[in-house]
Design an enzyme around this catalytic site. Sequence first.
Site, mmCIF file in Angstrom:
data_model
loop_
_atom_site.group_PDB
_atom_site.id
_atom_site.type_symbol
_atom_site.label_atom_id
_atom_site.label_comp_id
_atom_site.label_asym_id
_atom_site.label_seq_id
_atom_site.Cartn_x
_atom_site.Cartn_y
_atom_site.Cartn_z
ATOM 1 N N GLU A 104 0.844 -1.206 0.000
ATOM 2 C CA GLU A 104 0.000 0.000 0.000
ATOM 3 C C GLU A 104 0.882 1.261 0.000
ATOM 4 O O GLU A 104 0.581 2.247 -0.674
ATOM 5 C CB GLU A 104 -0.926 -0.017 1.216
ATOM 6 C CG GLU A 104 -1.970 -1.126 1.112
ATOM 7 C CD GLU A 104 -2.889 -1.170 2.319
ATOM 8 O OE1 GLU A 104 -2.435 -1.603 3.388
ATOM 9 O OE2 GLU A 104 -4.057 -0.759 2.194
ATOM 10 N N GLU A 124 -3.777 -9.342 3.557
ATOM 11 C CA GLU A 124 -4.511 -9.047 4.790
ATOM 12 C C GLU A 124 -5.672 -10.005 5.031
ATOM 13 O O GLU A 124 -5.980 -10.368 6.164
ATOM 14 C CB GLU A 124 -5.049 -7.604 4.759
ATOM 15 C CG GLU A 124 -3.989 -6.541 4.999
ATOM 16 C CD GLU A 124 -3.301 -6.071 3.720
ATOM 17 O OE1 GLU A 124 -3.317 -6.807 2.708
ATOM 18 O OE2 GLU A 124 -2.736 -4.962 3.740
HETATM 19 C C1 LIG Z 1 -4.701 0.117 10.451
HETATM 20 C C2 LIG Z 1 -3.968 -0.306 9.242
HETATM 21 C C3 LIG Z 1 -4.579 -1.496 8.715
HETATM 22 C C4 LIG Z 1 -4.291 -2.090 7.618
HETATM 23 C C5 LIG Z 1 -3.216 -1.764 6.717
HETATM 24 C C6 LIG Z 1 -2.226 -2.787 6.608
HETATM 25 C C7 LIG Z 1 -2.359 -4.019 7.081
HETATM 26 C C8 LIG Z 1 -1.252 -4.951 6.971
HETATM 27 O O1 LIG Z 1 -0.236 -4.706 6.363
HETATM 28 S S1 LIG Z 1 -1.427 -6.424 7.797
HETATM 29 C C9 LIG Z 1 0.042 -7.294 7.421
HETATM 30 C C10 LIG Z 1 0.057 -7.815 6.032
HETATM 31 N N1 LIG Z 1 1.225 -8.613 5.812
HETATM 32 C C11 LIG Z 1 1.236 -9.912 5.965
HETATM 33 O O2 LIG Z 1 0.236 -10.537 6.233
HETATM 34 C C12 LIG Z 1 2.565 -10.591 5.818
HETATM 35 C C13 LIG Z 1 2.776 -11.566 6.930
HETATM 36 N N2 LIG Z 1 4.085 -12.174 6.880
HETATM 37 C C14 LIG Z 1 4.384 -13.177 6.052
HETATM 38 O O3 LIG Z 1 3.632 -13.606 5.217
HETATM 39 C C15 LIG Z 1 5.742 -13.797 6.223
HETATM 40 O O4 LIG Z 1 6.162 -13.571 7.528
HETATM 41 C C16 LIG Z 1 6.797 -13.226 5.248
HETATM 42 C C17 LIG Z 1 6.471 -13.680 3.832
HETATM 43 C C18 LIG Z 1 6.853 -11.719 5.317
HETATM 44 C C19 LIG Z 1 8.200 -13.766 5.653
HETATM 45 O O5 LIG Z 1 8.166 -15.177 5.702
HETATM 46 P P1 LIG Z 1 9.422 -15.995 6.302
HETATM 47 O O6 LIG Z 1 10.658 -15.540 5.660
HETATM 48 O O7 LIG Z 1 9.060 -17.431 6.204
HETATM 49 O O8 LIG Z 1 9.534 -15.552 7.816
HETATM 50 P P2 LIG Z 1 8.487 -15.683 8.997
HETATM 51 O O9 LIG Z 1 7.135 -15.855 8.488
HETATM 52 O O10 LIG Z 1 9.003 -16.707 9.941
HETATM 53 O O11 LIG Z 1 8.575 -14.238 9.657
HETATM 54 C C20 LIG Z 1 9.767 -13.774 10.284
HETATM 55 C C21 LIG Z 1 9.379 -13.006 11.513
HETATM 56 O O12 LIG Z 1 8.675 -11.833 11.132
HETATM 57 C C22 LIG Z 1 7.411 -11.779 11.805
HETATM 58 N N3 LIG Z 1 6.471 -11.092 10.912
HETATM 59 C C23 LIG Z 1 6.253 -11.324 9.621
HETATM 60 N N4 LIG Z 1 5.373 -10.446 9.127
HETATM 61 C C24 LIG Z 1 5.037 -9.638 10.144
HETATM 62 C C25 LIG Z 1 4.166 -8.529 10.254
HETATM 63 N N5 LIG Z 1 3.502 -8.023 9.184
HETATM 64 N N6 LIG Z 1 4.035 -7.947 11.457
HETATM 65 C C26 LIG Z 1 4.718 -8.403 12.522
HETATM 66 N N7 LIG Z 1 5.586 -9.454 12.473
HETATM 67 C C27 LIG Z 1 5.720 -10.051 11.296
HETATM 68 C C28 LIG Z 1 7.070 -13.227 12.042
HETATM 69 O O13 LIG Z 1 6.136 -13.358 13.065
HETATM 70 C C29 LIG Z 1 8.435 -13.774 12.414
HETATM 71 O O14 LIG Z 1 8.735 -13.345 13.712
HETATM 72 P P3 LIG Z 1 8.718 -14.342 14.924
HETATM 73 O O15 LIG Z 1 9.618 -15.450 14.516
HETATM 74 O O16 LIG Z 1 9.179 -13.562 16.087
HETATM 75 O O17 LIG Z 1 7.279 -14.768 15.048
#
Ligand SMILES: CC/C=C\C/C=C/C(=O)SCCNC(=O)CCNC(=O)[C@H](O)C(C)(C)COP(=O)(O)OP(=O)(O)OC[C@H]1O[C@@H](n2cnc3c(N)ncnc32)[C@H](O)[C@@H]1OP(=O)(O)O
Length: 725
Positions: A104, A124
């Site tokens: 976004e 999302e």
């Molecule tokens: C008010 C505003 C409202 C809306 C606007 C926007 C909304 C959003 O953006 S919601 C978030 C949308 N994004 C996602 O859904 C992406 C989620 N993440 C993933 O799909 C994957 O993590 C990845 C593809 C980004 C990376 O995959 P990979 O390399 O396999 O690593 P991990 O999945 O193990 O992730 C590593 C580590 O990062 C943490 N993490 C990943 N994404 C987020 C995030 N968006 N917010 C917070 N933390 C995130 C994940 O939990 C892992 O951490 P931990 O090992 O400590 O759990």
Amino acid sequence: MAATRRLANTVAVITISHPPVNALSSSVRHALVKEFGEASRDPKVEAIVLNGSGRKFSAGADIREFGTSAIKTVSLEDINSTIEASQKPVVAAIEGIALGGGLELALACHYRVADIQAKVGLPEVLIGILPAAGGTQRLPRLIGVPAALDVIVRGRHIPASEALKLGIVDEVVQGNALDAAIQLARKVIGYPLNKKRLSTVRISSDSNLEDFLDTAVEKAKKQFRGAKAPLACIEAVRASVHLSYHQGLEKERQLFFSLWATGQPQAQQYAFFSEREAGKWTHSSGARWDTEEAKPIRTAAVIGLGTMGRGIVISLSKAKIPVIAIEQDAQQLEVGKKAVNSLLEREAEKLKQQGSVPSSNLGSVHFTLDFGELQDVDLVIEAVYENMELKKEIFRKLSSVCKPDAFLCTNTSGLNVDEIASVTHRPNQVIGTHFFSPANIMRLLEVVRGQQTSLTAIATAMNLGKKLGKVAVLVGNCPLFVGNRMLGPYLEQASYLLEEGYYPEEVDQAMEEFGFAMGPFRMMDLAGLDVGWRSRTEKGLTGAKVPQGTPARQRLGSRYSPLADILCESGRFGQKTGRGWYQYEKPGGRTGKPDPWVKDFLQKYRKTHQIKQQPSNPEQIVERCAFALANEGFRILEDGIASCPEDIDVIYNNGYGWPKYRGGPMYYASSVGLPKVLDTLEKYYKANPDVPSMKPAFLLKKLAALGGPPIKEWRTQVGKPVNKL
Ligand SMILES: CC/C=C\C/C=C/C(=O)SCCNC(=O)CCNC(=O)[C@H](O)C(C)(C)COP(=O)(O)OP(=O)(O)OC[C@H]1O[C@@H](n2cnc3c(N)ncnc32)[C@H](O)[C@@H]1OP(=O)(O)O
């Protein structure tokens, strides 16, 4: 620093810096406001480039901030509006990922350059919300409503090459996306920006578009059964057609809050983090995922090319691991080879469409009858049918043929891993890898640790699961492990409901409306009723081994439903025979219709056994089936077979079609309230003391007595683990 700024001649480069995925946390948003403001005001700056550190643009909003006050500070959409309105051209340099709020943010920039390896998307919906920082309004204005709807409702991660075709990015580069973005920024200095401001674009509506949106709603209702986010996404995109950008934004915001109020986002976000936690296994010895080193798996072998074996071969090949595939005779090898090759061709076709070269992205598959060829493989997965003697025979052979440090895995769905390991000279190298059918599609892998399984074997199997793109969950060794063990009481309740007056289609409908991908009877028909029948016959629960004079509806003093046995005795094995709990158009047919034979049979059965009929109540169906699952889950925790409720939920969400928007059976029990679950089970058990599976688990009672603490606190109440993990 959450974001840094440097000057490359007259181009300011603002870098988001919040490892590991550059989530747009409150501190990042504050830093973006500051750096962007300063760059905009700096007269030396003529253009701005936005990128992410660690070769990742951004994974979007920080999911951990949802529901906290941090999300209220500095809205992402305000930042996006400021960027879009900038008088200086802004270019997003997308490396790695631009997901959710990350994309976004990039859509608010005037141009987007992506590295060929990058993936973009608005996922999302997968965590129960909608893109609420302008994504549902800007993307349709950029690529049109149909394409945008597909991206937003499916939430998929789109490869850069496809993003270029769709028009989401302006340029895809093989080399350094940041350098390319700086170059582009320099080139466009002084160009008019109006057309690049997506919020100013108008979408023209016509009746076809309206029909398209209406059809999308109907399709989403069927496909995502009960999930609210896909419908909210469609509503928001519809708003982009009818409303001004700012009104559309307001609609997006309202939909976000109404989704939040349903509780589904919280459940899906719990499921998201639980999946990540499952990879961080711990062991009662104190060893952990980050202290134990996995061995590299360079080559693998699969024994048995039935449905499971074929799927496992494809999974390994997709992870670029060369595989040797073995069958027991030439005819079966030929059949298996044909099936595997046709699946591989499909995978190759998909890769070609994504612009990848199949030969460098798929591991080779070699077919043989000769066990001698396994002497050099790093890991073997046995995937023959569930028969202990057959599995032992294979493990004896493997133990003598394979190199000493090769790992020997059994794809059993519930047999004793220790007994299998006992026939080898290396029980420490033996481990259960329980895949789910079809193994090349289903994400779950139960990794079953035996008594003597080494920590290295655990680390290696868990790591292999990740490499195969699966969610691997470490579980202990007990009959049927976690998922299938819980299924027992669930299916038992489903059968009792039939005895008490319901029909298969009513029970299935109630569970499918609850959100299950498939009700229990459809599931049994798909899996094949003969599988359970064979196992019950071996255990002496049905067939010749049942002692004379045993009442038809009782075994070992407990209630027993012989319904499934009777169906099997009539040759009704489910889809494969064209008859089971439903009737199908032909053997192997997929579309089940209620069968008058089953109705008639159930009516006669109830009459013969004079079973009291229950008044119809779909809520009761769901309660009995779902609480039976959760109750067994509590027992599994007591026994130390799963290390936490989150692991059980990950297993159910990814292997058994449980609706993710309800978090999993343990999360569901927690959200219903443990005192209520306990009360329901107690009442049922009091009225049915011959159904021991419904006797409330000790742990459930303990937690309910504490008032039902939040699920993340249950771990501390489990007590001393029985050391099965
Ligand atoms: C008010 C505003 C409202 C809306 C606007 C926007 C909304 C959003 O953006 S919601 C978030 C949308 N994004 C996602 O859904 C992406 C989620 N993440 C993933 O799909 C994957 O993590 C990845 C593809 C980004 C990376 O995959 P990979 O390399 O396999 O690593 P991990 O999945 O193990 O992730 C590593 C580590 O990062 C943490 N993490 C990943 N994404 C987020 C995030 N968006 N917010 C917070 N933390 C995130 C994940 O939990 C892992 O951490 P931990 O090992 O400590 O759990």
